[in-house]
Write an enzyme that holds these catalytic residues in place. Structure first.
Site, mmCIF file in Angstrom:
data_model
loop_
_atom_site.group_PDB
_atom_site.id
_atom_site.type_symbol
_atom_site.label_atom_id
_atom_site.label_comp_id
_atom_site.label_asym_id
_atom_site.label_seq_id
_atom_site.Cartn_x
_atom_site.Cartn_y
_atom_site.Cartn_z
ATOM 1 N N ASP A 97 -3.628 6.872 3.784
ATOM 2 C CA ASP A 97 -3.936 5.586 4.423
ATOM 3 C C ASP A 97 -2.695 4.736 4.648
ATOM 4 O OD1 ASP A 97 -3.569 5.021 1.596
ATOM 5 O OD2 ASP A 97 -4.287 3.009 2.083
ATOM 6 N N LYS B 31 7.149 7.889 -1.616
ATOM 7 C CA LYS B 31 6.856 8.101 -0.199
ATOM 8 C C LYS B 31 7.643 7.043 0.587
ATOM 9 C CE LYS B 31 2.088 9.168 -1.556
ATOM 10 N NZ LYS B 31 0.713 8.675 -1.651
ATOM 11 N N ASN C 44 -1.626 5.394 -12.625
ATOM 12 C CA ASN C 44 -2.956 5.270 -13.232
ATOM 13 C C ASN C 44 -3.976 6.184 -12.568
ATOM 14 O OD1 ASN C 44 -2.349 2.979 -15.061
ATOM 15 N ND2 ASN C 44 -1.953 1.889 -13.157
ATOM 16 N N LYS D 226 0.830 -1.213 0.000
ATOM 17 C CA LYS D 226 0.000 0.000 0.000
ATOM 18 C C LYS D 226 0.862 1.260 0.000
ATOM 19 C CE LYS D 226 -4.217 -2.046 1.628
ATOM 20 N NZ LYS D 226 -5.248 -2.147 2.649
ATOM 21 N N GLY D 227 0.615 2.127 -0.967
ATOM 22 C CA GLY D 227 1.368 3.378 -1.070
ATOM 23 C C GLY D 227 2.754 3.221 -1.666
HETATM 24 P P1 B16 Z 1 0.379 1.950 -10.181
HETATM 25 P P2 B16 Z 1 -1.602 5.490 -3.646
HETATM 26 C C1 B16 Z 1 -0.459 3.329 -4.741
HETATM 27 O O1 B16 Z 1 -1.511 4.248 -4.696
HETATM 28 C C2 B16 Z 1 -0.943 1.962 -4.283
HETATM 29 O O2 B16 Z 1 -1.337 2.011 -2.909
HETATM 30 C C3 B16 Z 1 0.167 0.948 -4.428
HETATM 31 O O3 B16 Z 1 -0.251 -0.327 -4.027
HETATM 32 C C4 B16 Z 1 0.590 0.922 -5.913
HETATM 33 O O4 B16 Z 1 1.654 0.020 -6.104
HETATM 34 C C5 B16 Z 1 1.029 2.339 -6.321
HETATM 35 O O5 B16 Z 1 -0.043 3.240 -6.106
HETATM 36 C C6 B16 Z 1 1.451 2.402 -7.779
HETATM 37 O O6 B16 Z 1 0.314 2.169 -8.577
HETATM 38 O O7 B16 Z 1 0.874 0.569 -10.424
HETATM 39 O O8 B16 Z 1 -1.052 2.187 -10.595
HETATM 40 O O9 B16 Z 1 1.310 2.997 -10.740
HETATM 41 O O10 B16 Z 1 -2.014 4.882 -2.344
HETATM 42 O O11 B16 Z 1 -0.254 6.184 -3.592
HETATM 43 O O12 B16 Z 1 -2.683 6.336 -4.268
HETATM 44 MG MG MG Z 2 -2.881 4.999 -0.385
#
Ligand code: B16
Ligand code: MG
Length: 218
Positions: free
Chosen positions: A169, A144, A117, A44-45
């Site tokens: 979160d 982060k 995305n 997550k994150g």
């Molecule tokens: P993508 P956030 C994060 O979103 C997700 O929590 C994390 O699990 C994911 O790997 C990351 O975005 C990258 O996402 O593959 O779509 O580029 O919580 O920062 O909004």
């Molecule tokens: Mg998040």
């Protein structure tokens, strides 16, 4: 000076973690190992690249650079299929209540997400127009807990960092907000997000009076 409000995406506005999980699990299974929901918490994150590194550590899989790059693409193509049909029903409870309150009072609003995305997801759920600024995985080089994503969002909003409020979160996201000297609001488990200045289980627990108090704060 107006207060700026910065929202993380996954886990704050929508629960895309469940789709990330399915796509990572499919890849793990293809590579011959299991990937659990508990392990998905670590993702997550975290950036896509770092997620794959952790996944391969879990599966004890060695990869060439070429395989690594292929699996990154494969996971994302799979993930995009899961999010294809997302709509407004996937917005987490009471998020629009807070966005409307801020928009009605002309407070600048930004997205600060690690996801590449982010923009199409906001479009699908119909929230894109609320955001004055979008800073996501396409604009930042440091993940982060580095504060880069939030500092850039504040700069683009034209608001001092100390006048920004961040909804997050993930532990790394709360740390990033704190390093940026912003007011961090943890959304989720209070015990996990104990570094946050304020904690709420979700937006249904956030009263607009609380937002107004933040706006009035010096
Ligand atoms: P993508 P956030 C994060 O979103 C997700 O929590 C994390 O699990 C994911 O790997 C990351 O975005 C990258 O996402 O593959 O779509 O580029 O919580 O920062 O909004
Ligand atoms: Mg998040």
């Amino acid at each position: 000076m107006k207060k700026g409000f910065i929202f993380d995406l996954d886990g704050v506005i929508v629960d895309t973690a469940k789709y990330h999980y399915l796509a990572w699990k499919n890849l793990a299974n293809e590579l011959g190992f299991e990937f659990t929901k508990e392990q998905n918490e670590l993702f997550k994150g975290v950036s896509r690249k770092r997620c794959l590194e952790i996944l391969l550590e879990i599966g004890e899989v060695e990869a060439t650079q070429e395989q690594f790059d292929t699996w990154m693409i494969e996971k994302n193509v799979d993930y995009l299929k899961y999010i294809e049909n997302m709509d407004a029903s996937e917005i987490l409870p009471d998020v629009p209540k807070i966005l409307d309150y801020l928009k009605d009072r002309n407070h600048p609003i930004a997205l600060g997400s690690a996801s590449k995305n982010a923009q199409p997801i906001l479009e699908k759920v119909g929230l894109l127009s609320y955001f004055d600024v979008i800073v996501d995985g396409n604009n930042v080089t440091k993940a982060k807990p580095d504060p880069e994503v939030f500092l850039l969002a504040a700069k683009q909003l034209g608001v001092n960092s100390s006048d920004c409020v961040v909804f997050e979160d993930a532990v790394a996201g709360v740390q990033a907000a704190n390093s940026a000297k912003m007011i961090s609001i943890g959304i989720g488990d209070e015990k996990v997000l104990s570094d946050a200045r304020y904690n709420f289980k979700d937006f249904t627990e956030i009263d607009t009076n609380f937002i107004q108090d933040l706006i009035n704060k010096n």
